[in-house]
Design a protein around this motif. Structure first.
Motif, mmCIF file in Angstrom:
data_model
loop_
_atom_site.group_PDB
_atom_site.id
_atom_site.type_symbol
_atom_site.label_atom_id
_atom_site.label_comp_id
_atom_site.label_asym_id
_atom_site.label_seq_id
_atom_site.Cartn_x
_atom_site.Cartn_y
_atom_site.Cartn_z
ATOM 1 N N VAL A 1 0.834 -1.207 0.000
ATOM 2 C CA VAL A 1 0.000 0.000 0.000
ATOM 3 C C VAL A 1 0.867 1.255 0.000
ATOM 4 C CG1 VAL A 1 -1.554 1.328 1.492
ATOM 5 C CG2 VAL A 1 -2.081 -1.020 0.949
ATOM 6 N N MET A 2 1.947 1.222 0.755
ATOM 7 C CA MET A 2 2.810 2.413 0.805
ATOM 8 C C MET A 2 3.482 2.685 -0.527
ATOM 9 S SD MET A 2 4.417 2.588 4.588
ATOM 10 C CE MET A 2 3.356 2.554 6.036
ATOM 11 N N SER A 3 3.617 1.656 -1.373
ATOM 12 C CA SER A 3 4.190 1.905 -2.699
ATOM 13 C C SER A 3 3.120 2.286 -3.720
ATOM 14 C CB SER A 3 4.979 0.690 -3.183
ATOM 15 O OG SER A 3 4.127 -0.371 -3.505
ATOM 16 N N VAL A 4 1.861 1.919 -3.466
ATOM 17 C CA VAL A 4 0.771 2.197 -4.403
ATOM 18 C C VAL A 4 0.128 3.559 -4.144
ATOM 19 C CG1 VAL A 4 -1.557 1.439 -5.081
ATOM 20 C CG2 VAL A 4 0.279 -0.239 -4.845
ATOM 21 N N PHE A 5 -0.067 3.903 -2.874
ATOM 22 C CA PHE A 5 -0.713 5.174 -2.536
ATOM 23 C C PHE A 5 0.226 6.343 -2.823
ATOM 24 C CE2 PHE A 5 -3.808 3.533 0.989
ATOM 25 C CZ PHE A 5 -4.620 2.997 0.015
ATOM 26 N N GLU A 6 -0.320 7.377 -3.428
ATOM 27 C CA GLU A 6 0.432 8.608 -3.707
ATOM 28 C C GLU A 6 -0.238 9.763 -2.965
ATOM 29 O OE1 GLU A 6 1.109 9.059 -8.011
ATOM 30 O OE2 GLU A 6 0.337 7.002 -8.161
ATOM 31 N N ASP A 7 0.570 10.665 -2.453
ATOM 32 C CA ASP A 7 0.071 11.853 -1.738
ATOM 33 C C ASP A 7 -0.851 11.470 -0.579
ATOM 34 O OD1 ASP A 7 1.421 13.476 -3.594
ATOM 35 O OD2 ASP A 7 -0.292 13.433 -4.952
ATOM 36 N N VAL B 1 -4.483 6.735 -6.303
ATOM 37 C CA VAL B 1 -3.952 5.532 -6.925
ATOM 38 C C VAL B 1 -3.920 5.850 -8.411
ATOM 39 C CG1 VAL B 1 -4.277 3.076 -7.366
ATOM 40 C CG2 VAL B 1 -4.917 4.031 -5.141
ATOM 41 N N GLY B 2 -2.734 6.154 -8.913
ATOM 42 C CA GLY B 2 -2.631 6.633 -10.290
ATOM 43 C C GLY B 2 -3.387 7.942 -10.420
ATOM 44 N N ASP B 3 -4.323 8.000 -11.379
ATOM 45 C CA ASP B 3 -5.081 9.239 -11.582
ATOM 46 C C ASP B 3 -6.402 9.249 -10.807
ATOM 47 O OD1 ASP B 3 -6.479 7.347 -13.044
ATOM 48 O OD2 ASP B 3 -6.678 8.587 -14.839
ATOM 49 N N ARG B 4 -6.618 8.263 -9.952
ATOM 50 C CA ARG B 4 -7.874 8.155 -9.196
ATOM 51 C C ARG B 4 -7.712 8.670 -7.769
ATOM 52 N NH1 ARG B 4 -11.754 7.260 -12.898
ATOM 53 N NH2 ARG B 4 -11.123 5.607 -14.285
ATOM 54 N N ALA B 5 -8.537 9.645 -7.407
ATOM 55 C CA ALA B 5 -8.590 10.103 -6.015
ATOM 56 C C ALA B 5 -9.305 9.047 -5.194
ATOM 57 C CB ALA B 5 -9.325 11.438 -5.925
ATOM 58 N N LEU B 6 -8.820 8.806 -3.996
ATOM 59 C CA LEU B 6 -9.381 7.773 -3.141
ATOM 60 C C LEU B 6 -9.531 8.329 -1.730
ATOM 61 C CD1 LEU B 6 -8.464 4.079 -3.130
ATOM 62 C CD2 LEU B 6 -8.252 5.296 -0.996
ATOM 63 N N GLN B 7 -10.656 8.043 -1.118
ATOM 64 C CA GLN B 7 -10.890 8.374 0.288
ATOM 65 C C GLN B 7 -11.062 7.066 1.031
ATOM 66 O OE1 GLN B 7 -14.476 10.643 -0.388
ATOM 67 N NE2 GLN B 7 -13.448 12.493 0.322
ATOM 68 N N GLY B 8 -10.623 7.043 2.282
ATOM 69 C CA GLY B 8 -10.780 5.814 3.035
ATOM 70 C C GLY B 8 -10.673 6.036 4.525
ATOM 71 N N VAL B 9 -10.851 4.946 5.242
ATOM 72 C CA VAL B 9 -10.670 4.952 6.690
ATOM 73 C C VAL B 9 -9.926 3.697 7.103
ATOM 74 C CG1 VAL B 9 -12.667 6.397 7.265
ATOM 75 C CG2 VAL B 9 -12.948 3.922 7.123
ATOM 76 N N ASP B 10 -9.063 3.868 8.102
ATOM 77 C CA ASP B 10 -8.439 2.766 8.814
ATOM 78 C C ASP B 10 -9.177 2.645 10.138
ATOM 79 O OD1 ASP B 10 -6.498 2.423 6.851
ATOM 80 O OD2 ASP B 10 -5.000 3.637 7.899
ATOM 81 N N ILE B 11 -9.770 1.496 10.388
ATOM 82 C CA ILE B 11 -10.465 1.249 11.649
ATOM 83 C C ILE B 11 -9.569 0.334 12.477
ATOM 84 C CG2 ILE B 11 -12.539 0.343 12.753
ATOM 85 C CD1 ILE B 11 -13.950 0.786 9.989
ATOM 86 N N THR C 1 -11.027 -0.300 -7.449
ATOM 87 C CA THR C 1 -10.654 -1.224 -8.514
ATOM 88 C C THR C 1 -9.188 -1.020 -8.912
ATOM 89 O OG1 THR C 1 -12.922 -1.304 -9.310
ATOM 90 C CG2 THR C 1 -11.214 -1.987 -10.856
ATOM 91 N N ALA C 2 -8.767 0.231 -9.043
ATOM 92 C CA ALA C 2 -7.362 0.515 -9.360
ATOM 93 C C ALA C 2 -6.447 0.006 -8.251
ATOM 94 C CB ALA C 2 -7.175 2.016 -9.574
ATOM 95 N N LEU C 3 -6.862 0.190 -6.998
ATOM 96 C CA LEU C 3 -6.088 -0.315 -5.866
ATOM 97 C C LEU C 3 -5.984 -1.834 -5.928
ATOM 98 C CD1 LEU C 3 -4.698 -0.027 -3.101
ATOM 99 C CD2 LEU C 3 -6.984 -0.005 -2.080
ATOM 100 N N ARG C 4 -7.092 -2.521 -6.192
ATOM 101 C CA ARG C 4 -7.091 -3.980 -6.283
ATOM 102 C C ARG C 4 -6.130 -4.465 -7.363
ATOM 103 N NH1 ARG C 4 -9.103 -7.116 -9.850
ATOM 104 N NH2 ARG C 4 -10.560 -5.599 -10.660
ATOM 105 N N GLU C 5 -6.159 -3.837 -8.522
ATOM 106 C CA GLU C 5 -5.290 -4.260 -9.624
ATOM 107 C C GLU C 5 -3.827 -4.086 -9.274
ATOM 108 O OE1 GLU C 5 -6.790 -1.879 -12.836
ATOM 109 O OE2 GLU C 5 -8.578 -3.139 -13.076
ATOM 110 N N ARG C 6 -3.470 -2.953 -8.687
ATOM 111 C CA ARG C 6 -2.054 -2.708 -8.349
ATOM 112 C C ARG C 6 -1.585 -3.609 -7.217
ATOM 113 N NH1 ARG C 6 -0.424 3.474 -9.390
ATOM 114 N NH2 ARG C 6 -1.287 3.599 -11.480
ATOM 115 N N MET C 7 -2.427 -3.812 -6.217
ATOM 116 C CA MET C 7 -2.038 -4.672 -5.088
ATOM 117 C C MET C 7 -1.930 -6.124 -5.538
ATOM 118 S SD MET C 7 -1.324 -2.918 -2.406
ATOM 119 C CE MET C 7 -1.352 -4.182 -1.140
#
Length: 123
Positions: free
Chosen positions: A53-59, A80-90, A112-118
């Motif tokens: 994840v640390m290599s896939v996530f940008e900014d 993730v690439g050109d896709r903005a992503l919002q999330g939460v760590d619980i 989906t972009a995250l799934r493909e890269r991971m």
């Protein structure tokens, strides 16, 4: 005075220190993925996922923090690439040790972009 494991996790992730983050978890910890149905168990899979994840996530940046009796939630924004992503760590823990990390992300196109890269990294 014991260290707050939730604050320590946030600091480790913000410093991109996978080892420090993983050391906060019990050996039998559980990681619940936003992509994979079955939980991952143990610090080995957790280390691999956090490293990927640390290599896939940008900014990546945490934007909010919420705590309560049942655990702690850290909201984040990233790309993730050109896709903005919002999330939460619980995060859940017991006796100063983290026991569970659940991640949720949106929107679907970024997930989906995250799934493909991971999948490529963990294959």
């Amino acid at each position: 005075m014991p260290t707050d494991p939730f604050a320590a996790f946030r600091a480790a992730v913000e410093n991109r220190d996978v080892d420090a983050a993983v050391r906060l978890f019990s050996d039998d910890c559980v990681f619940l993925s936003p992509i994979v149905h079955e939980p991952y168990r143990g610090t080995g899979p957790l280390r691999a996922i956090l490293t990927g994840v640390m290599s896939v996530f940008e900014d990546f940046r945490y934007t909010a923090s919420y705590g309560g009796d049942g655990g702690h939630v850290l909201a984040f924004d990233t790309r993730v690439g050109d896709r903005a992503l919002q999330g939460v760590d619980i995060l859940r823990g017991r006796d100063g040790v983290l026991t569970e990390l659940t991640v949720m992300v949106r929107p679907y196109s970024a997930a989906t972009a995250l799934r493909e890269r991971m999948a490529a990294l963990l294959a």
